[in-house]
Design a protein around this motif. Structure first.
Motif, short mmCIF file in Angstrom:
data_model
loop_
_atom_site.label_atom_id
_atom_site.label_comp_id
_atom_site.label_asym_id
_atom_site.label_seq_id
_atom_site.Cartn_x
_atom_site.Cartn_y
_atom_site.Cartn_z
N ASP A 193 -4.97 26.47 14.81
CA ASP A 193 -5.72 26.36 13.92
C ASP A 193 -7.38 26.58 14.16
O ASP A 193 -7.74 26.26 15.42
CB ASP A 193 -5.89 24.98 13.35
N GLU A 195 -9.92 26.55 11.73
CA GLU A 195 -10.95 26.02 10.87
C GLU A 195 -11.65 24.91 11.11
O GLU A 195 -12.88 24.67 11.09
CB GLU A 195 -10.14 25.79 9.41
N HIS A 196 -10.88 24.03 11.82
CA HIS A 196 -11.48 22.74 12.26
C HIS A 196 -12.14 22.83 13.69
O HIS A 196 -11.58 22.96 14.65
CB HIS A 196 -10.52 21.68 12.24
N SER A 202 -11.61 13.85 13.36
CA SER A 202 -11.93 14.47 12.13
C SER A 202 -11.01 15.66 11.31
O SER A 202 -11.39 16.05 10.37
CB SER A 202 -13.30 15.29 12.65
N GLN A 203 -9.90 16.01 12.13
CA GLN A 203 -9.18 16.96 11.73
C GLN A 203 -8.15 16.29 10.54
O GLN A 203 -7.97 14.94 10.66
CB GLN A 203 -8.40 17.45 12.85
#
Length: 270
Positions: A193, A195-196, A202-203
């Protein structure tokens, strides 16, 4: 002899020099490991590159995503981004020499004497140490080869996100590069991933920090990495993150790897 490791310097040469001074670093006897992202965003990327190169065998850097970005821009395979501070490097009379030196740096550094390996972002959850080194060497041979610009043109591509042995050569290079220099979270079946970028917690629930992934393979070696500034300086399980946000005006962190007791130093980056 002492073995030190320092987090993402990002062109903050004076902060690095201060840490080396307070630890009495001696390049004749000591080693300095650098987790990558030595350049960009900070005030003196050119000076940092020259300093690390001139340390010779005393310096053990690995490549990060900002070094790859610099190589892409310098060769015309990529473009500068807002916030880049690479102009001094690109216009330097020894730019070509520095880029050749960068292309011949590794993606992984291993020291069996202290059972420790260093990589910029982390170790992909399905790879043990030997597979990591083998795939890193595969990518290094491409970056050091005649057609390296073809790979640099692919840096913007974040696919494939899952590893398969059957991937075609450039797709293999993209995955290995992204795993070694961009990885933070992994999803179902080890899907990367991008994006995060926040700290753990927080993911979405579908994602896990790579170092907490169930059944990840590389657990018997200490892993030193950077890249994750929102994670900060952290020791957890067999991993040590050294990116304490020098990029954002926080701290540059250095630790001693060959001491029995934990020893670390931090200096504010302005």
């Amino acid at each position: 002899m002492a073995i030190y490791a320092v987090g993402d310097v990002q062109g903050h040469l004076q902060s690095l020099l201060h840490l080396l001074d307070i630890t009495n670093f001696n390049p004749a006897n000591d080693q300095l490991w650098l987790v990558g992202d030595m350049v960009n965003r900070g005030p003196d990327s050119l000076g940092t590159l020259r300093f690390v190169r001139d340390l010779g065998a005393a310096a053990k850097p690995v490549l990060g995503n900002h070094e790859l970005h610099l190589l892409a821009v310098a060769t015309g395979a990529g473009r500068e981004k807002p916030g880049d501070t690479l102009k001094a490097v690109l216009s330097a009379p020894d730019c070509e020499e520095l880029m050749t030196w960068l292309r011949h740096q590794p993606f992984v550094h291993v020291d069996k004497s202290i059972k420790t390996l260093m990589v910029h972002a982390g170790v992909y959850i399905k790879w043990g140490r030997k597979r990591l080194v083998r795939h890193a060497q595969e990518l290094e041979s491409v970056l050091q080869g005649d057609n390296y610009i073809d790979f640099l043109k692919e840096l913007h591509c974040k696919k494939p996100k899952k590893w398969k042995k059957s991937l075609e050569p450039l797709a293999r290079c993209r995955f290995i590069s992204n795993a070694c220099t961009h990885m933070r979270f992994c999803g179902h079946k080890g899907k990367l991933d991008f994006e995060h970028k926040g700290p753990p917690g927080s993911q979405p629930d579908t994602l896990v920090p790579w170092f907490r992934y169930p059944q990840r393979r590389c657990t018997k070696w200490r892993i030193v990495f950077g890249h994750w500034s929102t994670l900060g300086y952290r020791r957890e399980s067999n991993v040590v993150c050294l990116d304490s946000g020098c990029l954002w005006g926080k701290q540059l962190t250095m630790i001693q790897l060959d001491s029995e007791e934990e020893r670390f130093w931090q200096f504010e980056c302005r």
